[in-house]
Design an enzyme around this catalytic site. Sequence first.
Site, PDB file in Angstrom:
ATOM      1  N   ASP A 150      -8.010  -3.934  -6.459  1.00 12.28           N
ATOM      2  CA  ASP A 150      -8.592  -3.687  -5.138  1.00 12.28           C
ATOM      3  C   ASP A 150      -9.522  -4.846  -4.768  1.00 12.28           C
ATOM      4  O   ASP A 150     -10.518  -5.065  -5.451  1.00 12.28           O
ATOM      5  CB  ASP A 150      -9.364  -2.363  -5.165  1.00 12.28           C
TER       6      ASP A 150
ATOM      7  N   ASP B  26     -18.005  -3.935  -4.458  1.00 11.71           N
ATOM      8  CA  ASP B  26     -18.312  -2.624  -5.039  1.00 11.71           C
ATOM      9  C   ASP B  26     -19.039  -2.760  -6.370  1.00 11.71           C
ATOM     10  O   ASP B  26     -20.026  -2.079  -6.618  1.00 11.71           O
ATOM     11  CB  ASP B  26     -17.032  -1.811  -5.243  1.00 11.71           C
TER      12      ASP B  26
ATOM     13  N   ASN C 157      -7.669   2.403  -5.673  1.00 14.29           N
ATOM     14  CA  ASN C 157      -8.481   1.941  -4.552  1.00 14.29           C
ATOM     15  C   ASN C 157      -9.860   2.584  -4.604  1.00 14.29           C
ATOM     16  O   ASN C 157     -10.053   3.598  -5.263  1.00 14.29           O
ATOM     17  CB  ASN C 157      -7.788   2.273  -3.230  1.00 14.29           C
ATOM     18  N   CYS C 158     -10.790   1.973  -3.890  1.00 12.90           N
ATOM     19  CA  CYS C 158     -12.159   2.460  -3.797  1.00 12.90           C
ATOM     20  C   CYS C 158     -12.158   3.942  -3.437  1.00 12.90           C
ATOM     21  O   CYS C 158     -11.382   4.341  -2.581  1.00 12.90           O
ATOM     22  CB  CYS C 158     -12.891   1.650  -2.734  1.00 12.90           C
ATOM     23  N   PRO C 159     -12.959   4.752  -4.068  1.00 13.62           N
ATOM     24  CA  PRO C 159     -14.000   4.453  -5.054  1.00 13.62           C
ATOM     25  C   PRO C 159     -13.564   4.644  -6.504  1.00 13.62           C
ATOM     26  O   PRO C 159     -14.400   4.643  -7.399  1.00 13.62           O
ATOM     27  CB  PRO C 159     -15.083   5.465  -4.700  1.00 13.62           C
TER      28      PRO C 159
END
Length: 75
Positions: free
Chosen positions: A40, A46, A13-15
């Site tokens: 994600d 992103d 998941n981010c980041p």
Amino acid sequence: MNFDKELDARGLNCPLPILRSKKALGELTTGQVLKIVATDPGAIKDFQAFAKQTGNELLSSAEAGGEYTFFMKKK
């Protein structure tokens, strides 16, 4: 599309997909292409922002079966 290196960011998941892509791009030379596979859904925005901020070129992005594939060319 031809690519020089592949990064598997599935399940991250981010980041993390961006951070790992930044590291992988650092290992490439100018003009080489990195393929990134992520799961994600936020990765789309992103990677668009990442390309704009870094100057690396986002060649393409696609979604299929819950997986997002990006091709990024190192500046």
